[in-house]
Design a protein around this motif. Structure first.
Motif, PDB file in Angstrom:
ATOM      1  N   TYR A 135      -0.623   5.108  -3.027  1.00  0.00           N
ATOM      2  CA  TYR A 135      -0.736   4.325  -1.725  1.00  0.00           C
ATOM      3  C   TYR A 135      -2.009   3.873  -1.976  1.00  0.00           C
ATOM      4  CZ  TYR A 135       3.518   5.527   0.875  1.00  0.00           C
ATOM      5  OH  TYR A 135       4.776   5.589   1.322  1.00  0.00           O
ATOM      6  N   LEU A 136      -3.254   4.580  -2.334  1.00  0.00           N
ATOM      7  CA  LEU A 136      -4.585   4.106  -2.206  1.00  0.00           C
ATOM      8  C   LEU A 136      -4.705   3.064  -3.302  1.00  0.00           C
ATOM      9  CD1 LEU A 136      -6.432   7.444  -1.814  1.00  0.00           C
ATOM     10  CD2 LEU A 136      -6.076   5.513   0.062  1.00  0.00           C
ATOM     11  N   THR A 137      -4.065   3.245  -4.403  1.00  0.00           N
ATOM     12  CA  THR A 137      -4.356   2.126  -5.502  1.00  0.00           C
ATOM     13  C   THR A 137      -3.601   0.671  -5.111  1.00  0.00           C
ATOM     14  OG1 THR A 137      -4.555   3.881  -7.197  1.00  0.00           O
ATOM     15  CG2 THR A 137      -4.221   1.717  -7.863  1.00  0.00           C
ATOM     16  N   GLN A 138      -2.376   1.203  -4.487  1.00  0.00           N
ATOM     17  CA  GLN A 138      -1.555  -0.228  -4.327  1.00  0.00           C
ATOM     18  C   GLN A 138      -2.277  -0.964  -3.105  1.00  0.00           C
ATOM     19  OE1 GLN A 138       1.112  -1.409  -6.102  1.00  0.00           O
ATOM     20  NE2 GLN A 138       1.005  -0.029  -7.522  1.00  0.00           N
ATOM     21  N   LEU A 139      -2.605  -0.237  -1.923  1.00  0.00           N
ATOM     22  CA  LEU A 139      -3.101  -0.699  -0.926  1.00  0.00           C
ATOM     23  C   LEU A 139      -4.482  -1.348  -0.906  1.00  0.00           C
ATOM     24  CD1 LEU A 139      -1.468   1.688   2.126  1.00  0.00           C
ATOM     25  CD2 LEU A 139      -0.647  -0.558   1.108  1.00  0.00           C
ATOM     26  N   PHE A 140      -5.361  -0.651  -1.678  1.00  0.00           N
ATOM     27  CA  PHE A 140      -6.763  -0.970  -1.721  1.00  0.00           C
ATOM     28  C   PHE A 140      -7.037  -0.943  -3.283  1.00  0.00           C
ATOM     29  CE2 PHE A 140      -6.388   1.859   1.865  1.00  0.00           C
ATOM     30  CZ  PHE A 140      -6.480   1.012   2.971  1.00  0.00           C
ATOM     31  N   SER A 141      -7.671  -0.064  -3.801  1.00  0.00           N
ATOM     32  CA  SER A 141      -7.914  -0.437  -5.465  1.00  0.00           C
ATOM     33  C   SER A 141      -8.213   1.138  -6.006  1.00  0.00           C
ATOM     34  CB  SER A 141      -9.118  -0.930  -5.499  1.00  0.00           C
ATOM     35  OG  SER A 141     -10.452  -0.426  -5.045  1.00  0.00           O
ATOM     36  N   TRP A 142      -8.248   1.428  -6.941  1.00  0.00           N
ATOM     37  CA  TRP A 142      -8.488   2.697  -7.817  1.00  0.00           C
ATOM     38  C   TRP A 142      -9.651   3.324  -7.328  1.00  0.00           C
ATOM     39  CZ3 TRP A 142     -12.759   3.965 -10.557  1.00  0.00           C
ATOM     40  CH2 TRP A 142     -13.113   2.819 -11.399  1.00  0.00           C
TER      41      TRP A 142
END
Length: 526
Positions: A168-175
């Motif tokens: 979720y975090l990577t898809q919505l924001f960045s790694w």
């Protein structure tokens, strides 16, 4: 009621001070962060690889370096906790973990990331066993079951939702947010633990005769073991010179470590806790649950990604079911832990349910999706909670307080090692069984067979605008890929079958253990 009777009646236990309870939950949050970060990067390694300009082989070290460092700190933390006190060690650990997280988010190359991830794992690793030990030091017996449910939920839920949250975090924001998410809770944990936790005193006399040789041997032993288990399958085990070298280093480190632990007056890790039959048995079951916990968190996303072709966000949505089932089953697990005098009954049920969950996966096909995976995931989530709570009681609930800090490190180490052994075994079995099934099926794709020729003609006809040679070559490639996919799928079924046998055997072996007699908790009447 006579005066004598009134005098004999035990006074009700005093409630835990609210401040200390706040500090305890802050410690649990810190433990959650440390366990979560083992798996939070697993579904986002491709994105991190692109951001750091690393190769596919190199990027695995973002996870491996954390695991190696953490597995060294976990048994060492008992010594540090006695030396510095719970309050000081946990605050230093949480603060260091938070700072290392900031560094990971700001890293611009792979080398920096690996060093910072190792620091994050090593410095943050002390939080995990410290919480387990503190639970049995701080809570009275009538509240112990609820406390063990909380830490059991955290210990199993964190690795389960790690890939989901990471996706979720990577898809919505960045790694970068895989690490930035630790900053605010990390600061809160540091402040609350420093303010409210004061349950023991440091023992600086432990610095006299500090066993530097034992510490070095511990690092070489566990670090080399973790490396061999993580990288062995990828590098064809002992066919690789580096794997052979690390195996030799592991054996030498183990010999020196056990020699120092058993003969040195003030060892880094005291192994005497294993003389307690319940503790030794609990560690064995912890090793087994580590296989299930980390192995199944690895297997299902692997199937969903490589067979079903889902991205990290879609995989997270499917995996969310297991975490929800764990959360919902925590209250009944706590109730059973309180009401049943024999935790072996709960543990046997948990292992049996876990075995039933993996057995239901042996009917796996390449078309399974959310609906087919729903019941096995619910069963798995419930089973993990019904396993971890009684294992905690069996392993740690019978020990005197002066052994808890050291024993907690050893106990948590077994769960991590179980995960490492499980992942290594799963990858090895999948590689060997995929080759086995491919070799069995390759004879059936002989173009001389009528069915094969009919398939080739059908596929080739769909590409009539190409030459006959190209049509035939393309059709054979498609057929080969199809058979390889089936061989790979069958290897999943083989792994689930073996795991079912393991958990079924564990359910039976539970009753070979001795029914635990609990040690007195702090504040109990004597």
């Amino acid at each position: 009621m006579t005066a004598a009777t009134a005098t004999a009646a035990p006074a009700p236990p005093a409630p835990m001070p609210k401040g200390q309870l706040i500090g305890y939950f802050a410690m649990v949050l810190g433990m959650f962060m440390a366990i979560l970060d083992i798996q939070i990067v697993s579904s986002s390694l491709t994105e991190i690889q692109a951001g750091l300009s690393a190769s596919a082989d190199e990027i695995s070290w973002v996870q491996t370096s954390y695991l190696i460092a953490e597995v060294i700190m976990i048994p060492f933390s008992g010594y540090l906790s006695r030396l510095l006190s719970t309050r000081v060690l946990f605050t230093i650990s949480a603060a260091s973990f938070t700072l290392a997280s900031v560094g990971c988010a700001l890293a611009t190359n792979l080398e920096t990331m690996i060093v910072l991830r190792a620091l994050q794992g090593f410095l943050g690793g002390a939080m995990i066993p410290t919480v387990f030990a503190s639970t049995y030091m701080m809570f009275q017996r009538n509240r112990m079951a609820s406390a063990t449910v909380i830490i059991g939920l955290v210990a199993t839920l964190a690795p389960t939702i790690g890939p989901t949250l990471g996706g979720y975090l990577t898809q919505l924001f960045s790694w970068h947010w895989l690490f930035l998410i630790n900053i605010v809770p990390g600061v809160i944990v540091c402040l609350l633990v420093w303010i409210f936790i004061d349950i023991d005193r440091p023992d600086y006399s432990l610095m006299k005769g500090f066993d530097y040789i034992g510490l070095a041997a511990l690092a070489v032993f566990l670090g080399s073991l973790e490396y061999v288990l993580e990288e062995g399958t990828r590098n064809d085990w002992f066919a690789d010179e580096v794997i052979r070298d690390f195996t030799i280093a592991c054996i030498i480190g183990a010999v020196v470590f056990f020699w120092r632990s058993l003969t040195y007056a003030n060892p880094i890790v005291n192994l005497k806790a294993f003389r307690n039959r319940n503790f030794a048995t609990g560690c064995l079951f912890s090793l087994t649950i580590g296989v299930g916990l980390y192995g199944l968190v690895y297997l299902l996303p692997l199937y969903l990604g490589r067979v079903r072709g889902l991205n990290s966000l879609q995989i997270g949505e499917v995996m969310f079911v297991t975490g929800l089932a764990q959360f919902m089953s925590a209250p009944p697990a706590g109730i059973l832990a309180r009401r049943l005098s024999d935790p072996r009954l709960v543990l046997a049920f948990g292992f049996a349910l876990l075995g039933a969950s993996t057995w239901s996966m042996t009917g796996l096909t390449g078309d399974w999706q959310f609906d087919e995976l729903l019941l096995p995931q619910i069963m798995r989530g419930m089973a993990l909670m019904f396993c971890i709570v009684p294992i905690n009681v069996i392993a740690l609930g019978t020990l005197p307080q002066h052994e808890l800090k050291n024993a907690s490190g050893l106990y948590n180490l077994t769960r991590n090692l179980g995960g490492a052994f499980g992942l290594a075994g799963i990858n090895t079995v999948m590689t060997e069984r995929t080759n086995f099934h491919w070799n069995r099926m390759v004879d059936f794709i002989n173009p001389g067979r009528w069915e094969v020729q009919q398939y080739i003609d059908t596929v080739a006809a769909a590409f009539g605008d190409r030459t006959l040679a190209d049509q035939m070559q393309f059709a054979m490639k498609m057929l080969t890929a199809k058979v390889q996919g089936q061989a790979y799928l069958m290897s999943f079924i083989d792994v689930f079958t073996l795991l079912s046998l393991l958990f079924g055997a564990a359910a039976v072996a539970v009753f070979l253990a001795k029914k635990p007699k609990q040690a007195p908790a702090p504040g109990d009447a004597h």
